[in-house]
Design a protein around this motif. Structure first.
Motif, short mmCIF file in Angstrom:
data_model
loop_
_atom_site.label_atom_id
_atom_site.label_comp_id
_atom_site.label_asym_id
_atom_site.label_seq_id
_atom_site.Cartn_x
_atom_site.Cartn_y
_atom_site.Cartn_z
N ARG A 227 0.83 -1.21 0.00
CA ARG A 227 0.00 0.00 0.00
C ARG A 227 0.87 1.27 0.00
NH1 ARG A 227 -4.00 -0.57 4.57
NH2 ARG A 227 -4.85 -2.24 3.26
N THR A 228 1.91 1.24 0.82
CA THR A 228 2.79 2.41 0.89
C THR A 228 3.52 2.59 -0.43
OG1 THR A 228 3.12 1.91 3.22
CG2 THR A 228 4.63 3.50 2.26
N GLY A 229 4.00 1.49 -0.98
CA GLY A 229 4.72 1.53 -2.25
C GLY A 229 3.88 2.12 -3.37
N ARG A 230 2.60 1.75 -3.38
CA ARG A 230 1.72 2.28 -4.43
C ARG A 230 1.51 3.78 -4.23
NH1 ARG A 230 -1.20 -2.45 -3.16
NH2 ARG A 230 -2.81 -1.24 -2.12
N LYS A 231 1.37 4.15 -2.97
CA LYS A 231 1.17 5.58 -2.68
C LYS A 231 2.39 6.39 -3.13
CE LYS A 231 -1.72 6.98 0.81
NZ LYS A 231 -2.13 6.88 2.20
N GLU A 232 3.56 5.86 -2.79
CA GLU A 232 4.80 6.56 -3.16
C GLU A 232 4.95 6.69 -4.67
OE1 GLU A 232 7.48 5.21 0.70
OE2 GLU A 232 7.82 4.23 -1.24
N LYS A 233 4.54 5.65 -5.39
CA LYS A 233 4.71 5.67 -6.85
C LYS A 233 3.50 6.32 -7.55
CE LYS A 233 8.35 2.79 -8.17
NZ LYS A 233 9.02 2.57 -6.95
N GLY A 234 2.46 6.64 -6.77
CA GLY A 234 1.29 7.29 -7.36
C GLY A 234 0.50 6.38 -8.28
N PRO B 268 -0.94 -2.10 -13.94
CA PRO B 268 -0.10 -3.29 -14.14
C PRO B 268 1.25 -3.18 -13.45
CG PRO B 268 -1.15 -2.65 -16.19
CD PRO B 268 -1.48 -1.57 -15.19
N LYS B 269 1.76 -1.97 -13.31
CA LYS B 269 3.07 -1.79 -12.65
C LYS B 269 3.05 -2.21 -11.18
CE LYS B 269 3.96 2.64 -13.85
NZ LYS B 269 3.11 3.05 -14.94
N ALA B 270 1.84 -2.29 -10.62
CA ALA B 270 1.72 -2.66 -9.21
C ALA B 270 1.57 -4.16 -9.03
CB ALA B 270 0.53 -1.93 -8.58
N ASN B 271 1.70 -4.92 -10.11
CA ASN B 271 1.46 -6.37 -10.06
C ASN B 271 2.61 -7.14 -10.71
OD1 ASN B 271 -1.51 -6.56 -9.06
ND2 ASN B 271 -1.51 -4.93 -10.59
N TYR C 258 -0.98 -10.90 -0.03
CA TYR C 258 -1.16 -9.47 0.20
C TYR C 258 -2.16 -9.32 1.35
CZ TYR C 258 -2.40 -4.63 -0.06
OH TYR C 258 -2.61 -3.31 0.29
N ASN C 259 -1.72 -8.68 2.40
CA ASN C 259 -2.55 -8.54 3.59
C ASN C 259 -3.39 -7.27 3.49
OD1 ASN C 259 -3.48 -7.93 6.22
ND2 ASN C 259 -1.93 -9.30 7.08
N HIS C 260 -4.69 -7.46 3.31
CA HIS C 260 -5.58 -6.31 3.14
C HIS C 260 -5.78 -5.54 4.44
CE1 HIS C 260 -6.95 -6.56 -1.03
NE2 HIS C 260 -6.83 -7.87 -0.91
N VAL C 261 -5.44 -6.16 5.56
CA VAL C 261 -5.60 -5.45 6.83
C VAL C 261 -4.43 -4.48 7.02
CG1 VAL C 261 -5.84 -5.70 9.32
CG2 VAL C 261 -6.84 -7.42 7.79
N SER C 262 -3.22 -5.00 6.84
CA SER C 262 -2.03 -4.17 7.08
C SER C 262 -1.57 -3.41 5.84
CB SER C 262 -0.88 -5.05 7.57
OG SER C 262 -0.51 -5.96 6.55
N GLY C 263 -1.98 -3.89 4.68
CA GLY C 263 -1.49 -3.28 3.44
C GLY C 263 -0.08 -3.71 3.09
N ARG D 89 -15.99 -6.59 3.67
CA ARG D 89 -14.99 -5.73 4.29
C ARG D 89 -15.09 -4.32 3.72
NH1 ARG D 89 -10.75 -4.81 0.85
NH2 ARG D 89 -10.39 -6.37 -0.76
N ALA D 90 -14.37 -3.43 4.39
CA ALA D 90 -14.44 -2.03 4.03
C ALA D 90 -13.95 -1.81 2.60
CB ALA D 90 -13.57 -1.22 4.98
N TRP D 91 -14.35 -0.72 2.03
CA TRP D 91 -13.91 -0.33 0.70
C TRP D 91 -12.39 -0.30 0.68
CZ3 TRP D 91 -16.96 -0.46 -3.24
CH2 TRP D 91 -16.57 0.15 -4.43
N PRO D 92 -11.79 -0.71 -0.43
CA PRO D 92 -10.33 -0.74 -0.46
C PRO D 92 -9.68 0.52 0.08
CG PRO D 92 -11.21 -1.61 -2.49
CD PRO D 92 -12.37 -1.13 -1.68
N GLN D 93 -8.56 0.31 0.73
CA GLN D 93 -7.89 1.42 1.40
C GLN D 93 -7.17 2.35 0.44
OE1 GLN D 93 -8.04 1.35 4.97
NE2 GLN D 93 -9.49 -0.23 4.41
N SER D 94 -6.86 1.85 -0.75
CA SER D 94 -6.10 2.71 -1.65
C SER D 94 -6.69 2.66 -3.05
CB SER D 94 -4.66 2.21 -1.69
OG SER D 94 -4.64 0.83 -2.04
#
Ligand SMILES: Nc1ncnc2c1ncn2[C@@H]1O[C@H](COP(=O)(O)OP(=O)(O)OP(=O)(O)O)[C@@H](O)[C@H]1O
Ligand SMILES: O=C(CO)[C@H](O)[C@H](O)COP(=O)(O)O
Length: 235
Positions: free
Chosen positions: A132-139, A145-148, A171-176, A230-235
């Motif tokens: 999750r953090t990595g995706r945020k950093e890379k925007g 596809p770059k995230a997979n 991939y842990n959806h709780v911790s990201g 579960r809640a709507w995706p975090q990112s």
């Protein structure tokens, strides 16, 4: 030969037609069904005569059959955007194939995998290459596809299809975060569900059958408001 046959009636009240393209498009060679969320659409691509549709408005049962080669695991790809009911649909489908689907016993409680008598469902979110953090950093979002990691996805789906166990990431959806891998043994039927089971041509060629859940935003948001899952995706 691994064979899967599903006898079912309407899967949900808003699903009223199934498209079964008889010719390949976008390079698909295997059989496909598309579950639509609204009634009147029989063809998304405007008059493409290669698609035929089966009405289920009368709730009459329909049959889906697919098969793989001798002693091979049959691989089904289920694609849909987040929140379009992939997990819900798979829970119903695996129960049709036999037995209740449960997470791997004694494993990571946040595993996304479901195992039943004949079927293992793996979630392709486990092949996110960026947490999750990595995706945020890379925007980028998880849809990018770059995230997979399609190389790993291909290697592992191929291995399972050929009867070889794999150590699949989680991939842990709780911790990201990406958790340590879990052991997946080759099942009779393997379902890969997620955003991109058909994006990579190598993975796509491994599919014996593919399903796309085409759910309108209106229906998707209505389901969300009903407050299940579960809640709507975090990112
Ligand atoms: N056929 C249906 N009828 C009513 N509600 C549904 C149906 N399918 C799914 N839902 C609801 O929609 C929400 C999203 O479903 P689900 O978690 O199965 O989707 P998903 O595609 O797996 O989502 P994600 O990719 O975010 O994990 C849940 O609250 C679920 O209960
Ligand atoms: O379910 C998803 C895609 O199928 C999520 O959108 C994706 O895995 C990102 O997860 P999160 O929002 O929990 O970081």
């Amino acid at each position: 030969m691994a064979v899967c046959t599903v006898y079912t009636t309407q899967l949900n009240p808003t699903c009223s037609s199934i498209s079964t393209p008889s010719k390949s498009h976008l390079g698909f060679h295997q059989r496909q069904v598309v579950f639509y969320s609204t009634g009147k659409r029989t063809n998304r691509r405007g008059g493409n005569s290669s698609s035929s549709s089966i009405s289920t408005s009368s709730c009459s049962p329909y049959v889906i059959t697919c098969s793989a080669g001798d002693s091979q695991t049959l691989v089904i790809g289920l694609a849909a955007d987040s929140g379009c009911g992939k997990s819900t649909f798979m829970r119903r489908l695996t129960s049709v194939f036999g037995g209740a689907a449960e997470p791997p016993k004694g494993g990571n409680p946040d595993s996304n995998t479901l195992i039943s008598d004949t079927t293992t469902v793996i979630c392709l979110d486990d092949y996110h290459s960026l947490d999750r953090t990595g995706r945020k950093e890379k925007g980028v979002t998880a849809l990018d596809p770059k995230a997979n990691d399609f190389d790993l996805m291909y290697e592992q789906v191929k291995a399972l299809k050929e009867g070889t166990p794999v150590e699949k990431p989680i991939y842990n959806h709780v911790s990201g975060l990406l958790d340590p891998p879990e052991l997946i043994k080759p099942p009779k039927i393997l379902v890969i569900e997620g955003l991109h089971p058909m994006y990579d041509s190598r993975v796509r060629d491994l599919l014996d059958f593919s399903i796309y859940l085409d759910i309108s935003n209106e229906v998707k948001f209505a389901w969300k408001i009903q407050g299940h899952g579960r809640a709507w995706p975090q990112s």
